[in-house]
Scaffold this motif. Structure first.
Motif: not given
Ligand SMILES: Nc1ncnc2c1ncn2[C@@H]1O[C@H](COP(=O)(O)OP(=O)(O)O)[C@@H](O)[C@H]1O
Ligand code: SF4
Ligand SMILES: [Mg+2]
Lengths: 290, 316, 330
Positions: C88-89, C135-139, C168-171, C197-206
């Protein structure tokens, strides 16, 4: 916002939960103990007891016997008689003092919670002043000036209870005053007196009565402490506190002289606390939100 | 923040004034003539009248209050007509004893109350929780003079581990001093921990239901960190409040405990003043204690502000 | 096709209540491939949160969970506490609905970000701090360095949700569950957060599970949609297929409830009439029957099971599916 939240009818929210909580065995044992102590204290003069202040210097600290069921104290007085007459003093002060708090504090709290504004500020402010004195110190000081007697003790301890009762009554009134039935009564043009007495009082009195029992417990403790220090009930009148104080000197030879009244005091305080706490939980106006 | 402190300080003034008035009135209005008390029952009426004049007792009440208050503000709380000591001297001499007693009591109380509360909250409803909640409830019904008697009987009379009464200053014999303080402090602590435990326990149980605790779990934090940082820190505010409220009760408690264990603190001074009807000391000590109490509450308010970021930044 | 990242198998959640057992989740099966997005849609109280909590193993203590939750080859239901905690995390992250309550009010934002990073990644404090700022900059948080020392109440709701997303994205999780991440937010920010959320999801392939009561939210953002009603999945399909052709009357009702931009503000929404059944008193037939315009006799007698429509991935549970019913007995 586009939600599909559908309004839920009231009957759903007010599901009958929590109210029918069982009172439990402890509650009934505690009530029984309170009843026993109360009847013993009331009936003390007609019970076949020895005189609690008669000394018998030849029979000091006598052990349990047929004549003295619980033995005698350091001055040869019958321990059982002193215990039961001691209950009289502890309960007289313990029951009457919180009544003063209940009536005065309850009335102030009710009025403050209903009228709000300046009056409320004044009441709450003066209670803050009273609360600035640590209660035991206040009681000691006043009794020292007024003189040691049961009525004086009762009045002082009663006054000390006012702020707490005021808070309970005010809090209960504040929550009630916004309820529909009060607002409805106001809309129908009911007088202040009528709303206070007919609508609010009957609902505020329940939490107050539960709190009263807790007040009895506290008062018995404070009376015991004062008498223990020799600053409460004047001798030779027995009180549990003074008996414990006297018994302290013979802890090495006859510890029962301290421990018998100590056990009676503890059991009685615990019983009032148990009953009071149970009733408080039942009458807490916030409980409905469970 | 400075603004906040000043406002609270100003709000304290009327309370202090009212406290002084009440103290004065108790001492002045209630029956019992101070001059008669000082001179004793055999005094002649002339002597009494003369002393009353000397002490200003023949002046109107409001005038006496103002002149008394004037002296008090200048730090003159009067002088005992029995020992000749001023109130301030007498109090200054005894304050270290009472402070040491209260600090040790509160420390032991927290030492018992906080871990028990955390353990109970972590497994609310479990066997340990139910047992400790019951014990705390029973202990709340136990007056401190009963606890004192019990502890004396156990540790001084039966086991003979610790002295029942006595005192030496810490500066002279630290170890002996601590030995004298163990039983009195423990007596008070046994009355303190149930309150600390109950409040902290219910506070932490509520906190543990919060969303941010669920998120802390979802973040994969260690259970100890969740319990001690995420759940305990929001409750520290409550702890400060309880500790602050306790001080009033502790002050009352020192009165009894100091008398029982013969510790020469403020409580003993007060009880002694009552026994000897030393009304000047009595009035002065009551006033000081009440003011001290108001000030402690003020400090608790301030601590509150320091601890809770929401108050500190004026978002109350 | 590779094995899915997440498989929910026959998961049921029961909660004891004073009124009897409440079945919040009623035997749900779902699966999700790595890097894909699943939308779970249904009206309030249908069990979406309970299902997500079942995946995270964060159910209330009294809840009873049955079934399996296979994540990355392990059954989370049976995983021991310590392994679960490490997972978790790090691999499995979540964003809760209400950013006002999901951040600890007495800890700084920096603490709440860095504690997660330091728990799971072997970084020292300066490195964790640098990562937090990144991370803060990224969001999309301006002046991220200053934010670290601030407390949650010093940030707006939208900011807080961005911070919660950063946590949530940190790890670099493999799966992010977002439970109504925009419901508590101002309408104007909702789209921003969803796009983030959609952008980060694509970028991080999660992989991502996005939970919402608004069918419109998942329209352009999810690969697949599962519609829930009264604790069950009642229709499930690739998003395109679902919007082209929905078979379950409840899904249609949900679609009608999407607010349209062109409607004037304050026009009442065509909400679904009636209300969901009492979850402590399960119905014998289709749970939707009392509110369904198409309900027939059978609907009150038996529960429809999930069946495939014209394509295998499109499943629905209905006796009288719309746009298929023509010609079939009513
Ligand atoms: N802590 C709880 N205890 C008992 N019942 C709960 C609890 N939380 C939610 N429920 C019930 O479980 C059902 C599903 O709730 P939830 O999963 O929160 O719905 P959703 O997230 O779809 O709005 C609802 O009927 C709700 O009343
Ligand atoms: S099964 Fe019947 S009641 Fe249920 S959704 Fe389909 S048509 Fe409506
Ligand atoms: Mg939800």
């Amino acid at each position: 916002m586009a939600t599909l939240e559908l309004s839920v009818p009231d009957e759903e929210v007010a599901a009958p939960v929590g109210r029918q909580r069982k009172l439990g065995l402890l509650f009934w044992i505690a009530s029984a103990w309170v009843a026993i102590i109360l009847s013993l204290a009331i009936l003390a003069p007609v019970l076949p007891l020895q005189n609690p202040v008669d000394m018998d210097m030849l029979e000091r600290r006598a052990a349990f016997s047929a004549e003295h069921w619980l033995g005698t104290d350091g001055l040869g007085r019958d321990e059982l008689a002193r215990l039961i007459f001691g209950a009289r003093v502890s309960l007289t002060v313990g029951l009457i003092a919180p009544m003063i708090g209940l009536v005065v504090g309850g009335a102030l709290g009710l009025l403050a919670g209903y009228f709000r504004g300046r009056f409320e500020t004044l009441v709450v402010g003066s209670m803050d002043v009273l609360l600035a004195f640590p209660p035991l110190i206040f009681a000691l000081a006043v009794v020292a000036y007024l003189g040691q007697s049961v009525p004086n003790l009762t009045i002082v301890l009663g006054v000390l209870g006012i702020p707490a009762f005021m808070r309970v009554a005010r809090a209960a009134t504040l929550t009630l005053a916004r309820r529909e039935f009060v607002i409805a009564a106001e809309a129908l043009g009911a007088s202040h007196a009528r709303i206070l007495l007919r609508e609010l009082l009957p609902n505020v009195i329940l939490p107050l009565l539960a709190f009263f029992l807790l007040g009895v417990a506290v008062t018995i403790v404070v009376e015991g402490a004062l008498s223990f220090l020799g600053l409460g009930v004047p001798p030779p009148m027995p009180s549990w506190g003074s008996m414990i104080g006297e018994g302290r000197d013979s802890l090495d030879v006859a510890p029962r002289l301290a421990f018998l009244p100590a056990a009676a005091l503890f059991a009685t305080v615990l019983a009032f606390n148990l009953v009071g706490d149970t009733l408080r939980a039942l009458t807490d106006p916030r409980q409905g939100a469970l | 923040m400075l603004n906040f402190i000043v406002r609270r300080l100003l709000a304290m003034l009327p309370v202090l004034l009212a406290v002084s008035l009440l103290t004065f009135l108790i001492a002045s209005l209630l029956p019992g003539d101070l001059a008669l008390v000082i001179l004793g029952d055999q005094a002649t009426p002339e002597n009494v009248a003369a002393l009353r004049r000397d002490m200003g007792l023949d002046q109107p009440l409001w005038w006496r209050y103002l002149s008394w208050l004037g002296h008090v503000v200048q730090g003159d709380l009067g002088r005992s007509f029995r020992t000749g000591q001023t109130v301030l001297q007498a109090v200054a001499e005894r304050i270290p004893v009472s402070l040491q007693l209260m600090l040790m009591a509160e420390f032991i109380g927290l030492l018992i109350g906080v871990p028990v509360a955390i353990a109970c909250a972590a497994r609310a409803g479990g066997a340990f929780d139910r047992f400790m909640t019951g014990s705390a409830f029973a202990m709340l019904s136990m007056p401190s003079f009963l606890t004192a008697i019990l502890l004396i009987y156990l540790f001084a009379v039966e086991l003979r581990w610790l002295p029942a009464t006595g005192y030496v200053p810490f500066t002279e014999e630290p170890l002996a001093n601590l030995r004298f303080f163990v039983l009195p402090a423990l007596t008070l602590a046994l009355a303190e921990w149930p309150g600390i435990m109950r409040v902290l326990r219910s506070d932490m149980i509520a906190t543990l239901q919060e969303d941010y605790i669920a998120l802390a779990k979802a973040k994969g934090l260690k259970p100890s960190r969740i319990l001690f940082v995420h759940a305990l820190k929001p409750s520290s505010l409550t702890l400060v409040t309880v500790t602050g409220i306790n001080i009033g009760r502790l002050l009352g408690g020192t009165l009894i405990v100091e008398s029982i264990f013969a510790l020469p603190g403020i409580g003993r001074l007060l009880v002694g003043a009552i026994y000897t009807r030393d009304l000047v000391i009595l009035q002065g000590v009551v006033l000081l204690v009440a003011c001290g109490f108001v000030i402690v509450n003020f400090i608790v308010d301030m601590l509150y502000a320091v601890l809770d970021p929401r108050i500190r930044h004026g978002h109350a | 096709m590779t094995a899915p990242l997440l498989t929910i198998e026959d998961v049921a959640v029961e909660l004891p209540t004073p009124r009897g057992n409440l079945r919040a989740v009623d035997h749900v099966d779902l699966s999700l491939q790595a890097g894909r997005t699943l939308g779970i849609v249904g009206e309030s109280g249908c069990g979406k949160t309970m299902l997500s909590r079942a995946v995270l193993q964060l159910l209330p203590k009294k809840a009873k969970l049955t079934g399996r939750v296979m994540f990355d080859g392990e059954d989370l239901v049976r995983l021991e506490a310590e392994s679960l905690r490490r997972l978790r995390g790090r691999d499995l992250a979540v964003v809760f609905q209400d950013p006002m309550t999901s951040l600890n009010p007495v800890l700084t934002i920096g603490t709440q970000l860095m504690e997660t990073i330091q728990e799971h990644l072997e970084l020292d404090a300066p490195a964790a701090k640098a990562r937090s700022i990144e991370l803060l900059a990224a969001v999309g948080i301006p002046a991220p360095e200053q934010r670290l020392a601030q407390y949650p109440h010093q940030c707006s709701g939208g900011m807080r949700q961005r911070i919660a997303i950063a946590i949530a994205l940190s790890c670099e999780p493999k799966l992010l569950i977002a439970d109504e991440p925009t419901t508590a937010l101002d309408v104007t920010i909702q789209a921003q957060i969803l796009d983030l959320l959609a952008r980060e999801q694509r970028r991080r392939h999660m992989a991502m599970i996005i939970i919402t009561h608004d069918l419109g939210v998942v329209a352009g953002r999810a690969d697949e949609v599962a519609v829930m009603y009264a604790g069950r999945v009642v229709e499930r399909a690739p998003t395109q297929a679902l919007f082209k052709r929905m078979h379950m009357p409840y899904t249609e009702a949900l679609l009608a409830a999407i607010p349209k931009l062109e409607t004037a503000p304050h026009t009442p929404l065509p909400a679904i009439s009636g209300r969901p059944p009492d979850p402590t008193r399960p119905l014998k037939g289709c749970s939707f029957a009392p509110r369904c315009n198409y309900a027939g006799g059978r609907c009150h007698e038996a529960k429809p099971v999930l069946t495939s429509a014209e394509m295998a991935e499109h499943l629905y549970a209905c006796f009288h599916p719309i746009r298929m019913t023509e010609g079939i007995e009513a």
